[in-house]
Design a protein around this motif. Structure first.
Motif, PDB file in Angstrom:
ATOM      1  N   SER A   1       1.332   6.984  -6.469  1.00 41.75           N
ATOM      2  CA  SER A   1       0.134   8.102  -6.740  1.00 41.75           C
ATOM      3  C   SER A   1       0.736   9.420  -6.641  1.00 41.75           C
TER       4      SER A   1
ATOM      5  N   THR B   1       0.669  -1.150   0.165  1.00 41.82           N
ATOM      6  CA  THR B   1      -0.119   0.202   0.259  1.00 41.82           C
ATOM      7  C   THR B   1       0.880   1.404  -0.106  1.00 41.82           C
TER       8      THR B   1
ATOM      9  N   MET C   1       0.940   4.353  -2.996  1.00 43.91           N
ATOM     10  CA  MET C   1       0.847   5.715  -2.386  1.00 43.91           C
ATOM     11  C   MET C   1       1.804   6.399  -2.840  1.00 43.91           C
TER      12      MET C   1
ATOM     13  N   THR D   1      -5.681   7.146  -0.320  1.00 46.19           N
ATOM     14  CA  THR D   1      -5.038   5.830  -0.300  1.00 46.19           C
ATOM     15  C   THR D   1      -5.412   5.157   0.901  1.00 46.19           C
TER      16      THR D   1
END
Lengths: 304, 353
Positions: B51, B44, B48, B286
């Motif tokens: 992103s 994750t 993130m 996120t």
């Protein structure tokens, strides 16, 4: 010769459909400067109201099982209520925001509705049979025209006339045109803002409902994204027609419809899948020549 | 900024503080999750950071110019595919992508040069599109960026011999680690920061506040927007390369409306008026996506298995974005950068949509 007439009929039928969508977008844009992305989901939800929510590919009919008049009335009712609801919940609190914020919020509403439909109806495409009798072609002067196309053209012509009469002859219609011209001024002169905006949404819902029915009869399938392409074409139609101009929206709708059919027919076979890219490129090119659109309204002009 | 000759350490600190305030917490997150987090949490975090590269890239244009762009996924896709053509699946390429030119079809290009070429290509594509679209203003420009997105989508999903159509290209080398992603995120943040305080950045922010007044002061709307659009194309392209080499696959369906919505949601929720807003938005969204993804996957409370129906996550994100738009129009950061406490940032008064 018959071939060319056939292409022409196709082009006009598709153009009418896009013109309806473009008018729905244009009406709302006129009164509150909102380019409503969620219009696509109005169309989708109208069509999904025809069936019972199940996971099956051929679901039992819900509204679609009613007699024609009730079915049409039911679908239009659902979409109008939906349009009014989104106006009340999502767009009214944002009424004084700038057009970009409104556009983004409609994008969010659209995403919300699309996923709601997916949650209720599952994501797989479904087939639905309404108005099969309309699939039969009618022969007019050597050209075979499918009934659906005749219906589309007839309905569009009828709605256009009704809309023009409404806008020109009724007090509410005149208030709406005044609002599109100069919202602040119209409001100062006593135009009831809430009522006029709600009305614009109701009419846009009505038009979207008609489009849902026409699309469903035409394709016989329901899909989560069935409203997307007509609305994207509708966007481009309102932009090249001239934002805020209703005749412009209708004209733009016909133009993109015709361009789309012509490209489909006359492009070489291996380029045909790229048809949409051609239409969208055309849109950008038209905008380069006329950035304000074909019919420039006072609302689109820059005020200093 | 006052004395160019001998900037004191404090002045340098003050100059870089808005960047450090973003970068240091991110680095801490990487260190902490690297040591204590599970594998899924580490994934994750990498997602993130990627992103952040993408959304900061989007911010460079959207945030500074105030024009919403729906088209940035285009430049990501261009970079991701370019990178795939250069680096993936040497054995399969001649069969699956027979339409590629010889120098790509029959050999692979080393990772770093291929990444640079891909990013340059994305920037060049942004420049060319910008040449056309930046002549338009306001909503017409936004809707034209949507047209660009659709054009690319139609072309790439039908150009079978080169892009494999709507199928995924698989087998890209995966080299993206948390530290590499962090490095790229920091690079994007630094570039965006230096740009927005440069003369070009100030000019375009002036056009955002008042087009007419800015034009009357001699700022070219066209050129200032074209520069921002191009720069943001480069950064988004970098994001595309990273994503491709993190997932190991490239598929055109990942660069369409859903993705565009998520990226815009991140930018809007944080607040598109500031760099800090872009980064905060990514972190918040996120986290939300991750939490709801886990809840949809199912958790057990007291021996009972609970899970949310699939699709809840999308509904909540869209609903959250609407709430932000209604109740806090300028996003969480409201157009502010994170400044030193004793010196509130000067731009506070400037941003009100």
């Amino acid at each position: 010769m018959a071939n060319i007439v056939q292409v022409l009929v196709d082009a006009i039928a598709l153009g009418s459909l896009y013109a309806l969508v473009a008018l729905a977008i244009g009406l709302v844009f006129g009164v509150m400067r909102l380019v409503n992305f969620a219009q696509a989901d109005y169309i989708t939800i109208g069509a999904y109201a025809l069936v019972v929510p199940t996971a099956s590919v051929t679901p039992p009919l819900l509204l679609g099982a009613l007699p024609a008049a009730l079915m049409i009335g039911g679908v239009l009712f659902v979409v109008v209520v939906l349009a009014l609801l989104t106006e009340r919940v999502a767009f009214r609190p944002l009424r004084n925001s700038n057009p970009s914020t409104l556009l983004i919020s409609s994008f969010a509403v659209s995403y919300f509705l699309q996923n709601l439909v997916m949650l209720i109806h599952t994501g797989r495409p479904k087939s639905v049979g309404i108005g099969q009798s309309l699939a039969n072609a009618v022969e007019i002067g050597g050209v075979r025209v499918p009934g659906v196309q005749l219906l589309t053209m007839g309905v569009t012509a009828g709605l256009l006339v009704a809309l023009v009469l409404f806008l020109k002859k009724t007090p509410l219609g005149i208030q709406m045109r005044a609002a599109a011209e100069n919202f602040q001024m119209a409001r100062l002169l006593g135009m009831p803002a809430n009522r006029v905006i709600a009305l614009a949404f109701a009419i846009s819902g009505l038009l979207s409902g008609v489009v849902s029915l026409l699309l469903t009869i035409q394709t016989g399938t329901l899909d989560l994204r069935m409203g997307l392409m007509p609305v994207v074409y509708g966007f481009f139609a309102t932009v090249i027609g001239g934002m805020g101009s209703l005749p412009g929206a209708a004209l733009g709708g016909f133009l993109v419809g015709v361009a789309s059919v012509l490209l489909q027919t006359y492009l070489p076979a291996d380029l045909r899948p790229f048809r949409d890219a051609g239409v969208f490129t055309l849109v950008i090119l038209i905008l380069l020549v006329r950035p304000q659109g074909l019919i420039v309204t006072s609302a689109a002009k820059e005020r200093v | 900024m006052k004395s160019k000759t001998m900037p004191s350490l404090a002045a340098i600190g003050r100059f870089w503080f808005p960047v450090l305030a973003l970068v240091v917490p991110l680095a801490l997150i990487v260190v902490v999750t690297g040591h204590f987090g599970g594998l899924s949490l580490q994934r994750t975090v990498i997602e993130m950071l990627i992103s952040i590269v993408i959304v900061v890239g989007l911010y460079v244009f959207v945030g500074n110019s105030g024009i919403i762009s729906f088209g940035h996924a285009t430049f990501m896709a261009i970079a991701a595919y370019a990178s795939a053509w250069q680096t993936c699946c040497e054995m399969l390429k001649p069969i699956t992508m027979s339409g590629l030119p010889h120098f790509l079809r029959d050999q692979s290009i080393p990772l770093l040069p291929s990444a640079i070429v891909s990013v340059l290509l994305a920037g060049a594509a942004a420049f060319l599109t910008g040449l056309v679209i930046m002549r338009l203003t306001g909503l017409a420009a936004s809707i034209s960026t949507l047209a660009v997105l659709f054009i690319l989508n139609v072309v790439y999903s039908n150009w079978d011999s080169v892009t494999m159509g709507s199928a995924s290209i698989v087998g890209l080398p995966t080299y993206v680690t948390a530290w590499l992603a962090l490095g790229c995120a920091v690079l994007a943040i630094v570039i965006a920061y230096l740009y927005q305080i440069s003369a070009f950045g100030l000019a375009i922010r002036a056009t955002r506040e008042d087009e007419v007044a800015a034009a009357a002061s001699g700022i070219s709307l066209y050129w200032s927007r074209l520069i921002a659009f191009t720069l943001s194309g480069f950064l988004v392209g970098l994001g595309g390369v990273l994503q491709a080499h993190y997932l190991g696959t490239v598929s055109i369906n990942n660069f369409f409306l859903s993705f565009t919505f998520l990226a815009l949601a991140m930018l809007i929720v944080g607040g598109m008026g500031s760099l800090a807003g872009a980064v905060v938005g990514v972190v918040v969204i996120t986290a939300m996506v991750d939490i709801f993804r886990r809840l949809e996957g199912g958790i057990s409370i007291g021996g009972q298995q609970w899970s949310l129906p699939a699709g809840t996550q999308e509904l909540i994100i869209a609903g959250f974005m609407l709430l932000i738009l209604v109740f806090r129009k300028d996003g969480i950061m409201a157009g502010r950068e994170i400044g030193l406490p004793q010196q509130p940032h000067r731009e506070k008064g400037l941003i009100n949509g």
